[in-house]
Design a protein around this motif. Structure first.
Motif, short mmCIF file in Angstrom:
data_model
loop_
_atom_site.label_atom_id
_atom_site.label_comp_id
_atom_site.label_asym_id
_atom_site.label_seq_id
_atom_site.Cartn_x
_atom_site.Cartn_y
_atom_site.Cartn_z
N GLU A 24 1.29 4.25 -2.85
CA GLU A 24 1.05 5.66 -2.53
C GLU A 24 2.29 6.51 -2.83
O GLU A 24 2.18 7.60 -3.40
CB GLU A 24 0.68 5.79 -1.05
CG GLU A 24 -0.70 5.21 -0.72
CD GLU A 24 -0.99 5.24 0.77
OE1 GLU A 24 -0.07 5.61 1.55
OE2 GLU A 24 -2.12 4.89 1.17
N GLY A 66 2.82 6.95 -6.54
CA GLY A 66 1.87 7.92 -7.07
C GLY A 66 2.32 9.35 -6.83
O GLY A 66 2.22 10.21 -7.72
N LYS A 67 2.84 9.62 -5.63
CA LYS A 67 3.33 10.96 -5.31
C LYS A 67 4.60 11.29 -6.11
O LYS A 67 4.80 12.44 -6.52
CB LYS A 67 3.60 11.08 -3.81
CG LYS A 67 2.33 11.05 -2.95
CD LYS A 67 2.65 11.14 -1.47
CE LYS A 67 1.40 11.30 -0.63
NZ LYS A 67 0.54 10.12 -0.63
N THR A 86 0.84 -1.20 0.00
CA THR A 86 0.00 0.00 0.00
C THR A 86 0.87 1.25 0.00
O THR A 86 0.65 2.19 -0.77
CB THR A 86 -0.93 0.02 1.23
OG1 THR A 86 -1.74 -1.16 1.22
CG2 THR A 86 -1.83 1.25 1.20
N LEU A 87 1.89 1.27 0.87
CA LEU A 87 2.78 2.43 0.94
C LEU A 87 3.57 2.60 -0.36
O LEU A 87 3.77 3.71 -0.83
CB LEU A 87 3.75 2.30 2.11
CG LEU A 87 4.64 3.54 2.31
CD1 LEU A 87 4.74 3.93 3.77
CD2 LEU A 87 6.04 3.33 1.73
N TYR A 109 2.73 14.72 0.54
CA TYR A 109 3.32 15.17 -0.72
C TYR A 109 4.17 16.43 -0.55
O TYR A 109 5.24 16.54 -1.14
CB TYR A 109 2.24 15.42 -1.78
CG TYR A 109 2.85 15.91 -3.08
CD1 TYR A 109 3.58 15.05 -3.89
CD2 TYR A 109 2.74 17.25 -3.47
CE1 TYR A 109 4.19 15.49 -5.05
CE2 TYR A 109 3.34 17.70 -4.63
CZ TYR A 109 4.06 16.82 -5.42
OH TYR A 109 4.66 17.27 -6.57
N LYS A 116 6.03 8.19 7.94
CA LYS A 116 4.82 7.61 7.35
C LYS A 116 3.60 8.12 8.13
O LYS A 116 3.67 8.26 9.35
CB LYS A 116 4.87 6.08 7.43
CG LYS A 116 6.00 5.44 6.67
CD LYS A 116 5.92 3.92 6.87
CE LYS A 116 7.04 3.19 6.17
NZ LYS A 116 6.94 1.74 6.35
N PRO A 117 2.46 8.33 7.44
CA PRO A 117 2.30 8.31 5.98
C PRO A 117 2.98 9.53 5.35
O PRO A 117 2.97 10.61 5.93
CB PRO A 117 0.79 8.35 5.81
CG PRO A 117 0.29 9.04 7.03
CD PRO A 117 1.20 8.64 8.13
#
Length: 283
Positions: A62, A65-66, A58-59, A155, A151-152
C-alpha cells in the motif's frame, strides 16, 4: 541489376531512418516548447533511493503504491529497497539511501533500536516512522526522525510529509565521507567531522559524539579532508575542521567542544594563515 536494386533499397532505408529521426526531434522540440518546466524536470531527473522496513507485506504494498502515485504527480523517480526487519536492514545497509520508512513495532529488532544503530552510521538519511501506537511518537524524535505516519497511511498526509522533506532535502548536494570498519559502515558529512587523529597506522575520526577508525593512514585521510576548505593539518598527528576551532593559545588549538589539540611549531604559521583566511571568508 541486383546490385543497383540493393543500393536503392539501402538508400530508401537510410532516407526513412533520417525522416523518423527528424520527426522525433520535431516532437521533442514541440514538447519542450509546450511545457519547458516539465521538460527540464524530466531532463534532470534524480533517482531517490527509498527504503521501506516493515514486517507487514500488505502495508509495504500500500505504501509503495502511494509513493508511486506521488512520484507520478511530482515527476520524481524512486528506487525501492524492501526489508522486513531492522536487523536485515542493518546487515545490508548502504550509505547512499535517501529516505527510510521504518515501522516502530517489529518482532526481531524494533524500529527504535534500528534507528539508533542507523544514526551511528548515517547522520543524514531521512527517517519517517510508521506506527499505529501514538505513545512511541515522541521517542522517535530522539533519533532525528523527519516525522511519523500513523497506520493506515493516508495519501494526503504522506504527500504533505514528502513535500516538506524534499523542500529541505540536500543530502545529495552535501559532500560526505563513506567508510567501513569492524563495527559497521558509516556515512559522515564532512561538515560534521570535528577532527582526525593518528591511531597507530590508521586514523580515528571524531564526529557527532562518537569516534570511529578509518583504515587509512593520516596522509591519505588529510588529503581527503583538506580537499575541502574548512580542514587544515595542524600537526603530524592531527587534521582539524576549522569551523570547530574556538581559538589558539600558543601551541594548542581550543575546540568549541572543550577539547585541545596540539599545533606543531613547523606547521603553526601555515595553519594560522589558513585559519585566518577561512574565518575571513565566513565574515
Amino acid at each position: 541489376m541486383e546490385r543497383l536494386f540493393s543500393q536503392q533499397q539501402a538508400d530508401l532505408i537510410k532516407f526513412s531512418l533520417i525522416e523518423i529521426k527528424m520527426r522525433n526531434l520535431e516532437k521533442l522540440f514541440s514538447q519542450q516548447q509546450a511545457d519547458p518546466i516539465k521538460y527540464r524536470q524530466q531532463e534532470n531527473t534524480e533517482v531517490f533511493r527509498i527504503v521501506i522496513c516493515d514486517d507487514e507485506d500488505t502495508l509495504i504494498g500500500e505504501l509503495r503504491g502511494k509513493l508511486e502515485q506521488y512520484a507520478a504527480e511530482t515527476g520524481r523517480e524512486f528506487c525501492y529497497f524492501i526489508y522486513h526487519d531492522g536487523s536485515e536492514l542493518l546487515e545490508e545497509y548502504k550509505p547512499d539511501y535517501d529516505l527510510i520508512f521504518m515501522d516502530i513495532k517489529m518482532d526481531k529488532l524494533n524500529g527504535l533500536k534500528t534507528a539508533e544503530a542507523i544514526r551511528r552510521m548515517d547522520s543524514g538519511v531521512g527517517l519517517i516512522f510508521l506506527t499505529s501506537l501514538k505513545q512511541y511518537v515522541w521517542k522517535g524524535y530522539e533519533y532525528r526522525a523527519v516525522n511519523y505516519l500513523l497506520k493506515p497511511v493516508k495519501y494526503g498526509v504522506l504527500k504533505m510529509e514528502l513535500d516538506r522533506y524534499f523542500e529541505h532535502y540536500q543530502g545529495k548536494d552535501q559532500p560526505y565521507l563513506s567508510f567501513s570498519n569492524d563495527s559497521g559502515r558509516y556515512k559522515v558529512f564532512y561538515k560534521d567531522i570535528i577532527y582526525g587523529e593518528t591511531d597507530k597506522r590508521n586514523v580515528l575520526l571524531h564526529f557527532e559524539g562518537q569516534s570511529q577508525v578509518i583504515y587509512k593512514n593520516m596522509k591519505e585521510v588529510s588529503a581527503l579532508l583538506c580537499a575541502h576548505p574548512q580542514f587544515a593539518r595542524c600537526h603530524q598527528s592531527f587534521v582539524v575542521n576549522l569551523s570547530f576551532v574556538k581559538g589558539v593559545e600558543g601551541l594548542e588549538i581550543i575546540l568549541n567542544t572543550g577539547e585541545r589539540l596540539a599545533v606543531s611549531q613547523p606547521r603553526r604559521k601555515e595553519f594560522m594563515v589558513k585559519m585566518t583566511e577561512y574565518w575571513g571568508d565566513m565574515l
